[in-house]
Each structure stands twice: as structure tokens, then as C-alpha cells.
Design an enzyme around this catalytic site. Structure first.
Site, PDB file in Angstrom:
ATOM      1  N   GLU A  44      -7.610 -16.894 123.850  1.00 44.08           N
ATOM      2  CA  GLU A  44      -7.988 -16.882 125.259  1.00 44.08           C
ATOM      3  C   GLU A  44      -8.459 -18.257 125.718  1.00 44.08           C
ATOM      4  OE1 GLU A  44      -7.074 -14.556 127.039  1.00 44.08           O
ATOM      5  OE2 GLU A  44      -6.622 -13.131 125.438  1.00 44.08           O
TER       6      GLU A  44
ATOM      7  N   HIS B  53      -5.519 -20.234 126.777  1.00 46.54           N
ATOM      8  CA  HIS B  53      -5.195 -19.940 128.179  1.00 46.54           C
ATOM      9  C   HIS B  53      -6.139 -20.710 129.110  1.00 46.54           C
ATOM     10  CE1 HIS B  53      -2.124 -16.904 127.850  1.00 46.54           C
ATOM     11  NE2 HIS B  53      -2.874 -16.047 127.190  1.00 46.54           N
TER      12      HIS B  53
END
Length: 692
Positions: A483, A486
Site C-alpha cells: 500500500e 501505491h
């Protein structure tokens, strides 16, 4: 104040304070003032913001001047700023810290937002101006990024039905609104089922569990006002419970509750929602001239066609299934040795796989847990970002996000200039949707005075008992790195136009920055520095690192089968021209045709497959993780080929052509610019241990 989709809009009265004032992002760190915002503030704010944008769009569409890039495309990019702020604030809360009142707002607002966007994408005069510019795009003298933006906006109009006429246009808007309602309800039903389940456990039930897991179960009980220990359906506790609990009956109970989310008679039953969703998506595809919804969705990706997706998935499936069947025999033998002669079941796999891992590698993943403290893994992710891209992170004192567990950092580039804000919210709670994701309160762009990004990560790690350190499994740590990859894609974005910013890329390219970043978690220099024992502060021993590396491909058959089955079912359900009467019966048939191993289930069964049914972001696109894994495996080899996981020249190319580029160029062109060529599946097969 009137809400109206088309035509002349009434002016918002200025006699009272604007309902948008609360969403000016004037809190510490440029955050919304979350403490001042209540659920009742959102409906009037959404109404005002949508009304404002539709006035802006009407002015663009009805402009008497001939269309040019600035008065049409540039003006569109500048429109809707208030709606962006309100929507971003609301969706952060709806995902990370919701309640009954917010969920009611979500159900009411979702179809209205859908109709709002349909009113823009189906605005005939607006499309006529865009079409005129598109037809003369080669003569407009646009720079490369602006040329790309015009192409993407024109494609977006076409794919949103701008060329439809009459009743077909109205029907498409109605379909989109209903799909929005269904997706919201689907997601809320899964959350309701997760919150409704608790499995009380006695001290005897947790006696054989690792201490950190028992502590998490005790904290779950405390959060719910119960004594003792409670198992919830958070993946961060269910998976380790299935891995370590010797009680087969308890494992079966927990597993069945986990895989049956969304599949219960009553108000949270997602089965009729799936059926209606598939039917509406198929109808939408036909309206837009496509043979299937999969054909429609995949046309605008790197893969382009269902056949290309299936070719990759089936190539990997056969190798993974063969490995999994061999592994199942070994696990059944281990079970028999322990006196369990029943057929191996899905709730048994993780338990006996852990015993096998210990036998074959003298390695128990619970040995790693004390070395993977949450705070140190956050530091590790920051350290990798600094080594690769020169960015640094510093805590923002007194900044308040949506929950006390959400922490805020300021992000600076190598020159010491602030480039954005990062928020990390890592612990599971009943007010948070399950899973892990990245999103933006504000995206980067350089239009006018520019905009610094505010990016956040959401995870659902088990929260420890009060006063205890938060310890992660290796899988949890990978999720954190994933994550954060991202997040870097959003934070490092360096484009002019908002629509091309950060993660606004093809679905099967968006997972490249995240999955690639996972590789640095296991780089020895990072483990040695940050994987330190919670009590002794000693670095992860070299022998444990060696065991970790030796066991890297362990259970790859299981992992790949449960993922690939989900991707193949997703593709098949959306490729059907006529959706099945019973999607779950079709799911079972497809798995039988594939020869799904009896002791493995899909990673996400349809009734709780949030990726594809809580919205259409990953519908027909769950394969994207594997498509991107082809890219990420090959991309990391660009570093290993230099002998330096932080090679400066390679990192500079990665920054320029991937992390900062947004959607400024075609995904394949961006990757080729970084690597010098396109990848094959060979690196993926090597990574998963399936290479011949």
C-alpha cells in the site's frame, strides 16, 4: 437550494454560510477539519458542490466562443474542485471510520453522484466541443501531456456513452445509478456480516496460540465489551488462527464464517445483488456496443482483451494447480501422522502447511513476528523511499485525521521542499471496511497554483492489547509495503493535469508501483536495519533471513491457486453475454471445470468479492495483480542485474517513468522507457518458483 441534473441551475443562496465551508481543507497539515464535520453536513455539501460544478460545466458547454483547448479541456479540468474536496472527505470516512448515519448518507448520495457524472458525460454540447478538438488534435500544437489528456478525455466520453441517443442515453444513466446503489449495499452488507460475527474463546482455546495472537484476541474482546478472548473476521486474525489453532472444530467454524460473508438469508444477502449487478453490467456493455462487460472493461487496459487475460491466467493456473495437488498430498500425510485421517479440508490447509514449513525448513513464521514491529516497518518503508527517491517523512504535530489511530507525516523531496502529506491508518476496527487500500484526500497537479497531494493508506492489522507493541506477520508487512508503494505513486506524481495524476492509470498497470515496492521488504540491508527484536532490539538473525529466503516459494501453489481461481471466475462471470441465473452455481461449475483442488477455495468468493462487486473498479480486472506481477518481477530484476537493490540510475528511471509519470503516457510506453523492453512471464514464474 435545488438539485438539478441538466439545464439552468438555481443560484445557491449566500444569506447563510455555505455548506462547503467545512470542506476547505484548512486544518493542520491542510487536512479537512474532521473534528468539526458530522454526517449531517454531507448532504447539503454534496448538493451545493454538484450544483456548482454543473453550473461550471454548463458555462463550458454553452460558451459561444469556438472551442479551444483552454476554454474546453482546461476549463473542465478546473471544474468541480469543491466536489472533489467533499467527495474525498466523505469516502475517507465511509471506508475508514463509518457509522450508521454515514452509511445512510452513502446510500442516498451514491446514486445521485452517479447521475451527476452521467449528466456531464452525456452532455451533448460539451461532447461536441471535445469532439471538435479531438478531430483537430494534430494541429493544435499541444505538448505531449496535454495531447494525452485530450485523448483520454475523448475516450472517456465515448466509453461513458456520449454517442448514445434518446432513450439509450437515459437508460445508461439509470443503469449507472442503480449499479452505484448496488455496490454501496454490497460493501455495507459485507461489513455488517463481519461485525455481526464473534467467536468467544476460552483460555484453553488460545493456549496453543502464539502470545501475540492471543493478545490480539483479548483486545478484540475488550473492544466489544466482552471478557476473555474473541475471534473476529478480520483477515489479520482469522488467517493466523487458522494457521495455529490445533482445534479442528474451531478452525472449521471460523473458516466457514469467513467464506460465507454476504451469503446469508436476510438483509445482508449479497446473492441477489450479484445477479442484478451482472445483468446490468451486461446490458450496459450491449448499449455501448460490446459483446460483454469484460470486453468493454478490458479494451482500455494493457491487456486489451479477455483472451489475453485468460492466456496469462491459464498458463500460471496449470503450473500452480499441479504444485498445489502435490502439496495437498504432503499435507494429508502430515495430518495422518497426527491421527487425523479425514480428507484434507480448506480449514486444515494453513494449519498443516505451517507444520510442514517447520519440518522442511526448521522455520515457523511466528519466529519472525517479534522482529516485525509496526513502527519499525513504517520506518523501513520510509527508508526505502529515501534511498530510492530521496524523499523524507516527518510527523506533523497535532494533526488530526478521522481517528486517533491515523497518523500524519509531512513529505519532503531530496531538496528539502515539501511535496505532500501522508496519512497511515493501520489497525482493524469495527468502523472500518476490511482489506487494505490507498486513496487521496487531494491529488497532485501543477494547474494554476498547483496542488500538493494528501495520500492515505488504510490497513486492518490486529491491534495489540493496551501497552503491547503491534507486531506484524510477514504477510502483514508485505501489505504495508504494497500500500505504501501505491502511496508513493500518488505522492511522487509530477504532472500538470488533475485527470492524469498519480494512480489514474490503466487498472493492470496501477499495481506495478505497489507490488514492485514489496520486493524491498526482503532486501537484506532493510531487514538488518529495521527487523529488530521487540525485546532485545537485536537484528533479525542471518540464519532466519536464510530460512526466510529458502522458504520464499513455500506454498506458492496454494497462494497462486486461490488468487487465480478468483481472477478466472471474475473474468468468466463478466464475459458471459447473458449472465447466469445463479452466479454462485456458475461459480461452482467454473471451479469444477478448472479442477479446483478440494482443499482450497477462492481467495474471494463472489458474495464478499469487494474488488469486483462493491464498485466496478476491478470488475473483469482482478487479474490485474498478476498482470502487474509480470511487470514487477521483471522490473525488480532491473535492480538485481546491477548488483545493487538501490542502484541510483535504475531508481532515477523508475522515478521518472513510473512513480512520477501518472497517466501522462501510455502504460506500455512508460514501462518500455524504464526497462528498455517489454517483459515476458518468465520473471513471474521464477519469482513464484514455477520456472522449469
Amino acid at each position: 437550494m435545488n438539485y438539478k441534473l441538466e439545464g439552468v441551475l438555481t443560484t445557491i443562496s449566500s444569506a447563510s454560510p455555505s455548506p462547503l465551508t467545512l470542506f476547505d481543507f484548512n486544518g493542520i497539515g491542510d487536512l479537512p477539519d474532521f473534528e468539526a464535520i458530522s454526517p449531517e453536513h454531507f448532504e447539503p455539501a454534496f448538493t451545493a458542490a454538484m450544483s456548482s460544478q454543473l453550473q461550471e460545466i454548463a458555462a463550458i458547454a454553452n460558451n459561444s466562443d469556438a472551442p479551444d483547448f483552454e476554454n474546453t479541456v482546461g476549463a473542465m479540468e478546473r471544474s468541480g474542485q469543491a466536489l472533489r474536496r467533499v467527495s474525498a472527505t466523505f469516502h475517507a470516512l465511509a471506508g475508514a471510520h463509518t457509522n450508521d448515519a454515514l452509511q445512510a448518507v452513502e446510500r442516498e448520495i451514491s446514486p445521485r453522484l452517479s447521475r451527476h457524472w452521467s449528466a456531464i458525460s452525456l452532455n451533448a454540447p460539451l461532447f461536441a466541443r471535445v469532439e471538435a478538438l479531438y478531430n483537430q488534435r494534430e494541429t493544435l500544437g499541444l505538448d505531449a501531456e496535454s495531447f494525452r489528456l485530450l485523448e483520454r478525455i475523448h475516450t472517456g466520453f465515448i466509453r461513458s456513452g456520449a454517442e448514445l441517443k434518446g432513450a439509450d442515453r437515459d437508460r445508461l444513466a439509470g443503469i449507472n445509478a442503480r449499479l452505484s446503489e448496488l455496490g454501496t449495499t454490497f460493501s455495507q452488507n459485507v461489513l455488517a456480516d463481519e461485525n455481526a460475527f464473534t467467536l468467544p474463546l476460552s483460555p484453553a482455546d488460545v493456549a496453543a496460540l502464539p502470545g501475540w495472537l492471543a493478545s490480539s484476541l483479548a483486545d478484540a474482546a475488550h473492544e466489544r465489551g466482552q471478557e476473555g478472548y474473541v475471534l473476529t473476521l478480520s483477515r489479520s486474525v482469522v488467517v493466523p488462527f487458522l494457521t495455529y489453532s490445533p482445534d479442528r472444530t474451531l478452525r472449521e467454524t471460523a473458516f466457514n464464517a469467513w467464506v460465507m460473508r454476504g451469503e446469508h438469508d436476510g438483509p445482508t444477502d449479497n446473492r441477489p445483488i450479484i445477479s442484478e449487478t451482472l445483468a446490468l453490467r451486461a446490458e450496459k456493455a450491449r448499449l455501448l456496443g460490446y459483446a460483454s462487460f469484460a470486453a468493454y472493461k478490458l479494451e482500455d487496459t494493457m491487456a486489451k482483451t479477455p483472451d489475453a487475460v485468460r492466456a496469462l491466467l491459464e498458463e500460471v493456473w496449470e503450473k500452480a494447480r499441479s504444485r498445489a495437488l502435490q502439496d495437498a498430498e504432503k499435507l494429508a500425510a502430515i495430518a495422518a501422522e497426527q491421527g487425523d485421517n479425514a480428507p484434507l479440508q480448506p480449514w486444515d490447509w494453513r494449519y498443516y502447511a505451517q507444520i510442514r514449513r517447520q519440518d522442511e525448513f526448521n522455520f515457523d513464521e511466528s519466529e519472525l513476528k517479534p522482529y516485525f514491529q509496526l513502527e519499525r516497518m513504517i520506518e523501513a518503508a520510509f527508508d526505502v523511499a529515501t534511498r530510492l527517491f530521496g524523499v523524507t517523512f516527518s510527523a506533523v504535530p497535532n494533526a488530526v485525521a478521522w481517528h486517533k489511530d491515523a497518523h500524519v507525516w509531512r513529505v519532503n523531496n531530496a531538496a528539502g521542499q515539501e511535496i505532500g502529506i501522508f496519512i497511515g491508518d493501520y489497525f482493524a476496527r469495527s468502523s472500518k471496511r476490511s482489506g487494505a487500500w490507498m486513496s487521496a484526500l487531494r491529488s497532485q497537479h501543477k494547474l494554476d497554483s498547483g496542488s500538493q497531494p494528501i495520500i492515505y493508506n488504510i490497513c486492518n492489522f490486529a491491534k495489540p492489547a493496551k501497552g503491547e507493541p503491534a507486531l506484524l506477520s510477514m504477510d502483514d508487512a508485505r501489505t504495508l509495503f504494497h500500500e505504501f508503494g501505491h502511496a508513493l505513486h500518488g505522492l511522487l506524481s509530477d504532472v500538470t493535469w488533475p485527470s492524469l495524476s498519480g494512480t489514474s492509470v490503466a487498472r493492470d498497470f496501477v499495481e506495478l508501483p505497489s507490488q514492485l515496492f514489496e520486493h524491498w521488504l526482503s532486501v537484506p540491508a532493510i531487514l538488518e536495519k529495521h527487523a529488530t527484536h521487540v525485546e532485545t532490539n537485536v537484528s533479525l538473525p542471518v540464519e532466519l533471513i536464510s530460512k526466510l529466503e529458502a522458504a520464499r516459494g513455500f506454498d506458492a501453489g496454494f497462494d497462486t491457486v486461490e488468487f487465480t481461481a478468483s481472477a478466472l471466475v471474475d473474468l468468466a462471470l463478466h464475459e458471459a453475454e447473458t449472465p447466469p441465473e445463479s452466479p454462485l452455481a456458475q461459480e461452482a461449475f467454473l471451479l469444477q471445470e478448472l479442477g479446483m483442488p478440494q482443499a482450497i477455495v477462492m481467495r474471494h468468493r463472489s458474495p464478499h468479492f469487494l474488488h469486483i462487486f462493491s464498485g466496478d473498479g476491478y470488475s473483469s480486472g482482478y487479474y490485474s495483480y498478476m498482470w502487474s506481477e509480470v511487470l514487477d518481477a521483471d522490473a525488480f530484476e532491473a535492480f538485481t542485474e546491477t548488483g545493487d537493490a538501490f542502484d541510483g540510475a535504475t531508481a532515477a528511471r523508475l522515478h521518472s517513468h513510473v512513480y512520477s509519470a501518472g497517466n501522462s503516457r501510455d502504460a506500455a510506453e512508460l514501462y518500455h522507457s524504464f526497462r528498455g523492453r517489454m517483459p515476458t512471464s518468465a520473471a513471474l514464474l521464477r519469482k513464484r518458483g514455477f520456472a522449469n
